[in-house]
Design a protein around this motif. Structure first.
Motif, mmCIF file in Angstrom:
data_model
loop_
_atom_site.group_PDB
_atom_site.id
_atom_site.type_symbol
_atom_site.label_atom_id
_atom_site.label_comp_id
_atom_site.label_asym_id
_atom_site.label_seq_id
_atom_site.Cartn_x
_atom_site.Cartn_y
_atom_site.Cartn_z
ATOM 1 N N UNK A 230 41.799 -19.175 65.724
ATOM 2 C CA UNK A 230 42.318 -19.589 67.031
ATOM 3 C C UNK A 230 43.020 -18.422 67.721
ATOM 4 N N UNK A 231 42.400 -17.252 67.647
ATOM 5 C CA UNK A 231 43.020 -16.068 68.233
ATOM 6 C C UNK A 231 41.957 -15.181 68.872
ATOM 7 N N UNK A 232 42.038 -15.028 70.183
ATOM 8 C CA UNK A 232 41.133 -14.126 70.898
ATOM 9 C C UNK A 232 41.753 -12.725 70.892
ATOM 10 N N UNK A 233 41.595 -12.034 69.787
ATOM 11 C CA UNK A 233 42.248 -10.746 69.589
ATOM 12 C C UNK A 233 41.246 -9.601 69.724
ATOM 13 N N UNK A 234 41.508 -8.480 69.063
ATOM 14 C CA UNK A 234 40.639 -7.306 69.198
ATOM 15 C C UNK A 234 39.182 -7.605 68.881
ATOM 16 N N UNK A 235 38.945 -8.541 67.959
ATOM 17 C CA UNK A 235 37.568 -8.850 67.561
ATOM 18 C C UNK A 235 36.707 -9.302 68.734
ATOM 19 N N UNK A 236 37.313 -10.018 69.669
ATOM 20 C CA UNK A 236 36.549 -10.663 70.732
ATOM 21 C C UNK A 236 36.644 -9.924 72.064
ATOM 22 N N UNK A 237 37.078 -8.678 72.015
ATOM 23 C CA UNK A 237 37.145 -7.861 73.236
ATOM 24 C C UNK A 237 36.497 -6.499 73.008
ATOM 25 N N UNK A 238 35.511 -6.454 72.115
ATOM 26 C CA UNK A 238 34.859 -5.187 71.813
ATOM 27 C C UNK A 238 33.928 -4.722 72.922
ATOM 28 N N UNK A 239 33.706 -5.572 73.914
ATOM 29 C CA UNK A 239 32.842 -5.188 75.024
ATOM 30 C C UNK A 239 33.634 -4.701 76.240
ATOM 31 N N UNK A 240 34.974 -4.715 76.156
ATOM 32 C CA UNK A 240 35.739 -4.256 77.314
ATOM 33 C C UNK A 240 35.862 -2.732 77.282
ATOM 34 N N UNK A 241 36.586 -2.164 78.245
ATOM 35 C CA UNK A 241 36.620 -0.706 78.377
ATOM 36 C C UNK A 241 37.322 -0.019 77.202
ATOM 37 N N UNK A 242 38.194 -0.759 76.493
ATOM 38 C CA UNK A 242 38.868 -0.179 75.326
ATOM 39 C C UNK A 242 38.199 -0.577 74.019
ATOM 40 N N UNK A 243 37.098 -1.319 74.099
ATOM 41 C CA UNK A 243 36.338 -1.757 72.920
ATOM 42 C C UNK A 243 37.194 -2.567 71.947
ATOM 43 N N UNK A 244 38.138 -3.306 72.466
ATOM 44 C CA UNK A 244 38.984 -4.151 71.626
ATOM 45 C C UNK A 244 40.243 -3.474 71.129
ATOM 46 N N UNK A 245 40.328 -2.168 71.243
ATOM 47 C CA UNK A 245 41.519 -1.449 70.799
ATOM 48 C C UNK A 245 42.609 -1.523 71.876
ATOM 49 N N UNK A 246 43.850 -1.488 71.427
ATOM 50 C CA UNK A 246 44.989 -1.539 72.344
ATOM 51 C C UNK A 246 45.642 -0.161 72.392
ATOM 52 N N UNK A 247 45.761 0.451 73.568
ATOM 53 C CA UNK A 247 46.449 1.743 73.652
ATOM 54 C C UNK A 247 47.893 1.627 73.180
ATOM 55 N N UNK A 248 48.336 2.623 72.422
ATOM 56 C CA UNK A 248 49.711 2.626 71.926
ATOM 57 C C UNK A 248 50.703 2.564 73.083
#
Length: 316
Positions: A230-248
């Motif tokens: 129940x968490x839309x985290x890095x796994x489900x944003x790999x298609x965005x401009x940061x590929x799911x990673x969060x800038x420090x």
């Protein structure tokens, strides 16, 4: 004649006479002389007197109501400084971090250490600014005037800030991997995750992002919720401009305490599973050290007694 008695000087000098002092000029034994005009010995303690010789009346302290605006102003300034540089309260809007955090919990976030160059570490629960519309479509709260004022000074979470809260799984240089239902691995080492929501598996079998193997770029982090299903985290944003990673740089700070409600008060330490050596560089370095003697030994076996490779040759 005068105050001084002078001896005659015709023929021989008489005994020298000294200036005579009146009894009034000699201070009594054991008492200090007080210079004329000195009021330090007065009962008034040396304070200035009015024209009629009486001491002025002491100043009356300000009333509480006159000092109240000043006290409120100081409190507001301190609250703003604390919110900006030390600690800020945030509200948990969803169930993605159950059971570590429940919807409606208020957490206190340490904002001081990032000012000294500290970066998020594995296992920490961090608040970060939305990196690329992760909150698109989420309802926005509509606070009243009092809630808006309290959130402005940091006494309540702000409803306008687009922030998320997740657990850091990987940092720059790490390889994070999920196969099947788990376990979740960091640099090839399995994590024991007791904080995962009961009934959830560490990894999910869905095709949207539950199965993955990523290497975290420097200056980025990989985050996941404790409620894995129940968490839309890095796994489900790999298609965005940061590929799911969060800038420090998007990290606001580390959540350190559940402050409200009182029945939920607790600290948020880093779980023990992250205490193991998860460094990405160590396994490769140890492998290289162990491989060098093996390669040299094998090369020696192949060359000893083989005349075709034992001596120097020229290309023909």
């Amino acid at each position: 004649m005068g105050d001084l008695a002078v001896g005659a000087r015709s023929g021989h000098e008489g005994p020298e006479e000294r200036p005579a002092r009146s009894e009034e000029s000699v201070p009594p034994a054991g008492e200090d002389a007080v210079p004329p005009g000195d009021d330090s010995g007065d009962d008034n303690g040396g304070q200035e007197r009015d024209s009629d010789g009486t001491a002025p009346a002491p100043k009356k302290p300000r009333s509480f109501w006159k000092e109240l605006p000043l006290l409120i102003g100081i409190a507001l300034v301190l609250a703003l400084l604390i919110k900006s540089f030390l600690v800020q309260a945030f509200s948990i809007p969803s169930d993605s971090m159950q059971n570590t955090l429940q919807q409606g919990d208020r957490v206190l976030v340490d904002k001081l250490t990032p000012w000294f160059g500290s970066e998020p570490e594995r296992g920490e629960v961090v608040v970060f600014n939305d990196p690329d519309k992760w909150l698109a479509g989420e309802p926005t709260p509509n606070p009243n005037a009092i809630q808006t004022a309290l959130s402005w000074i940091g006494l309540m979470p702000s409803s306008e800030e687009k922030d998320l809260i997740k657990r850091v799984i990987g940092v720059g240089g790490d390889t994070v991997e999920c196969k099947g239902t788990g376990p979740l691995k960091v640099n090839g080492k399995a994590l024991n995750e007791p904080y995962v929501y009961p009934g959830n598996t560490p990894c999910t079998m869905d095709d949207a992002g539950g199965q993955f193997k990523v290497k975290v770029p420097e200056g980025k982090i990989w985050v996941m919720g404790d409620h894995r299903q129940n968490s839309l985290d890095s796994r489900y944003h790999q298609q965005d401009k940061h590929q799911g990673f969060v800038p420090v740089d998007n990290a606001v700070g580390r959540a350190i305490v559940v402050a409200w409600p009182p029945t939920r008060w607790s600290t948020l330490p880093v779980p023990d599973t992250f205490d193991q050596n998860l460094s990405a560089a160590a396994p490769g370095a140890f492998g290289l050290v162990g491989a060098v003697p093996l390669v040299l030994w094998r090369r020696r076996r192949l060359t000893v007694g083989n005349t075709r490779v034992s001596g120097p040759r020229t290309a023909g």
